[in-house]
Design an enzyme around this catalytic site. Sequence first.
Site, PDB file in Angstrom:
ATOM      1  N   ARG A 181      47.985  34.161  36.778  1.00 44.72           N
ATOM      2  CA  ARG A 181      47.964  35.010  37.980  1.00 44.72           C
ATOM      3  C   ARG A 181      49.336  35.691  38.094  1.00 44.72           C
ATOM      4  NH1 ARG A 181      43.474  34.537  40.998  1.00 44.72           N
ATOM      5  NH2 ARG A 181      42.205  32.653  40.824  1.00 44.72           N
ATOM      6  N   THR A 219      34.922  39.467  38.586  1.00 44.14           N
ATOM      7  CA  THR A 219      35.260  38.843  39.858  1.00 44.14           C
ATOM      8  C   THR A 219      33.981  38.550  40.612  1.00 44.14           C
ATOM      9  OG1 THR A 219      36.277  39.153  42.041  1.00 44.14           O
ATOM     10  CG2 THR A 219      35.647  41.146  40.858  1.00 44.14           C
ATOM     11  N   ASP A 279      33.711  38.437  43.691  1.00 39.33           N
ATOM     12  CA  ASP A 279      33.726  39.163  44.967  1.00 39.33           C
ATOM     13  C   ASP A 279      32.990  40.501  44.915  1.00 39.33           C
ATOM     14  OD1 ASP A 279      35.290  37.239  46.362  1.00 39.33           O
ATOM     15  OD2 ASP A 279      37.053  37.958  45.305  1.00 39.33           O
ATOM     16  N   GLU A 328      34.325  32.977  54.169  1.00 37.49           N
ATOM     17  CA  GLU A 328      35.564  32.285  54.521  1.00 37.49           C
ATOM     18  C   GLU A 328      36.539  33.194  55.275  1.00 37.49           C
ATOM     19  OE1 GLU A 328      38.066  31.218  51.164  1.00 37.49           O
ATOM     20  OE2 GLU A 328      37.021  32.691  49.911  1.00 37.49           O
TER      21      GLU A 328
END
Length: 296
Positions: free
Chosen positions: A81, A143, A145, A240
């Site tokens: 990351r 991803t 998302d 979340e």
Amino acid sequence: MSELKGACIFGQSGGPTSVINASAYGVIATALKNPNITRVLGAEHGIKGVLNDRLFDMGQEDPAELELLKYTPSSALGSCRYKMADPDVDDTDYKRILEIFKKYDVRYFFYNGGNDSMDTCNKISKYMLKNGYECRVMGIPKTIDNDIWGTDMTFGFQSAVDIATDTIDRIHTTATSHSRVFIIEVMGHKVGHVTLHAGIAGGADIILLPEIPYDIKAIKNVIDKRTQAGKRFTILAVAEGAISKEDAKLKKKEYKEKLANRKYPSIAYELAEQIEKEFAKADEIANVLIEVNMAQ
């Protein structure tokens, strides 16, 4: 666009998933067959492997072993990351990358990951262009998302939806048996695509997303209507990053401070307490049992 001949590097960053390995295999296997690609190199731990000159010759691997990547979870080449600075501020990393590219005559660079990885691709591509080094830089949108610009569906999104949907679907029998309000928290900090798709597919009665601040009174009304209709349970699919209308009015700094000092482990627990308080006001709390679950 001119046709280039030279080596290629494949790297990956972000969360380790089986999707990373499957897409890695797709790139590596195809590149090994391409006559314009002279050598296929895999970077250990993403862009950090390029910076540290930790590159593996994928052409030396057993083809049967490589094919196992299609069915293997996690990240075979490792991940990272590492966020690169803007080259106008600090171009140290970029100079090093250009040095490595020249060393191995890299003319194709594939980088697999989410938004930060696509940002890395964009920065490297512009730097190479600015310095007159011809190289094709390609981002592989991985991803869960599903929030990368220009893509209809990113790699990893559907598998995440499938798992969350299965979790929500399985809650129905327990919720019916115990007459409870179930809150199922689903991954999605800034975007609610997984929660929305899974909530609809799994039959959630209420879906809360980061993009649309929720009204706790509206949630109570839905629960009330279901109870009056003889439906003694309610299932909430909650991202979340879901946020109340009250919190949405706070300034960014104020909201960050609230999150830093929040007594709840996550939004699902805060929401559970809010629902309990709403029913307590109406002296109906005895009829509302709340259970929090995580679909992560």
